[in-house]
Motif scaffolding. Structure first.
Motif, PDB file in Angstrom:
ATOM      1  N   ILE A   1       0.835  -1.205   0.000  1.00 39.51           N
ATOM      2  CA  ILE A   1       0.000   0.000   0.000  1.00 39.51           C
ATOM      3  C   ILE A   1       0.866   1.249   0.000  1.00 39.51           C
ATOM      4  CG2 ILE A   1      -1.629   1.331   1.390  1.00 39.51           C
ATOM      5  CD1 ILE A   1      -2.877  -1.435   2.190  1.00 39.51           C
ATOM      6  N   ALA A   2       1.866   1.291   0.862  1.00 42.31           N
ATOM      7  CA  ALA A   2       2.758   2.454   0.917  1.00 42.31           C
ATOM      8  C   ALA A   2       3.432   2.671  -0.429  1.00 42.31           C
ATOM      9  CB  ALA A   2       3.797   2.271   2.022  1.00 42.31           C
ATOM     10  N   ASP A   3       3.885   1.598  -1.058  1.00 41.27           N
ATOM     11  CA  ASP A   3       4.529   1.715  -2.361  1.00 41.27           C
ATOM     12  C   ASP A   3       3.548   2.240  -3.409  1.00 41.27           C
ATOM     13  OD1 ASP A   3       6.920   1.087  -4.111  1.00 41.27           O
ATOM     14  OD2 ASP A   3       5.376  -0.136  -5.081  1.00 41.27           O
ATOM     15  N   ALA A   4       2.342   1.700  -3.441  1.00 44.85           N
ATOM     16  CA  ALA A   4       1.339   2.121  -4.428  1.00 44.85           C
ATOM     17  C   ALA A   4       0.940   3.577  -4.232  1.00 44.85           C
ATOM     18  CB  ALA A   4       0.107   1.224  -4.340  1.00 44.85           C
ATOM     19  N   LEU A   5       0.935   4.038  -2.981  1.00 45.95           N
ATOM     20  CA  LEU A   5       0.576   5.430  -2.686  1.00 45.95           C
ATOM     21  C   LEU A   5       1.785   6.360  -2.751  1.00 45.95           C
ATOM     22  CD1 LEU A   5      -1.895   4.815   0.272  1.00 45.95           C
ATOM     23  CD2 LEU A   5      -2.471   5.435  -2.096  1.00 45.95           C
ATOM     24  N   ASP A   6       2.962   5.778  -2.976  1.00 46.12           N
ATOM     25  CA  ASP A   6       4.221   6.524  -3.073  1.00 46.12           C
ATOM     26  C   ASP A   6       4.477   7.364  -1.820  1.00 46.12           C
ATOM     27  OD1 ASP A   6       6.608   7.214  -4.353  1.00 46.12           O
ATOM     28  OD2 ASP A   6       5.728   9.050  -5.173  1.00 46.12           O
ATOM     29  N   ILE A   7       4.278   6.716  -0.669  1.00 46.35           N
ATOM     30  CA  ILE A   7       4.581   7.360   0.619  1.00 46.35           C
ATOM     31  C   ILE A   7       5.374   6.386   1.474  1.00 46.35           C
ATOM     32  CG2 ILE A   7       2.599   8.937   0.622  1.00 46.35           C
ATOM     33  CD1 ILE A   7       1.158   7.057   2.435  1.00 46.35           C
ATOM     34  N   PRO A   8       6.215   6.899   2.345  1.00 47.70           N
ATOM     35  CA  PRO A   8       6.983   6.008   3.223  1.00 47.70           C
ATOM     36  C   PRO A   8       6.059   5.229   4.159  1.00 47.70           C
ATOM     37  CG  PRO A   8       7.909   8.217   3.247  1.00 47.70           C
ATOM     38  CD  PRO A   8       6.593   8.299   2.530  1.00 47.70           C
TER      39      PRO A   8
END
Length: 78
Positions: free
Chosen positions: A64-71
């Motif tokens: 999820i973090a990767d898909a949302l481009d957030i740490p």
């Protein structure tokens, strides 16, 4: 084994994580279906995580973090 029942701060923090995921998703104009497609997860899994219905797997949070481009740290900060 975890304490049974869990201390109240555990579900409280789980709800906060779900809220952060929902906020990041909507900020990026993604539906739950869109996030599910981007992560390879089921839409129901995304919904359960956002609603804090169950404890998310670390692997799911990473996706999820990767898909949302957030740490990841931004999702789970206290």
């Amino acid at each position: 084994m975890p304490t049974d029942p869990l201390p109240e701060w555990v579900p409280t923090r789980r709800r906060a994580i779900g809220d952060r995921i929902r906020a990041a998703r909507t900020h990026r104009n993604l539906t739950q279906e869109g996030l599910a497609e981007a992560t390879g997860l089921d839409r129901k899994t995304i919904n359960r995580i956002e609603q804090a219905a169950n404890s998310p797997l670390l692997d799911h949070l990473l996706l999820i973090a990767d898909a949302l481009d957030i740490p990841l740290a931004d999702l789970v900060r206290t």
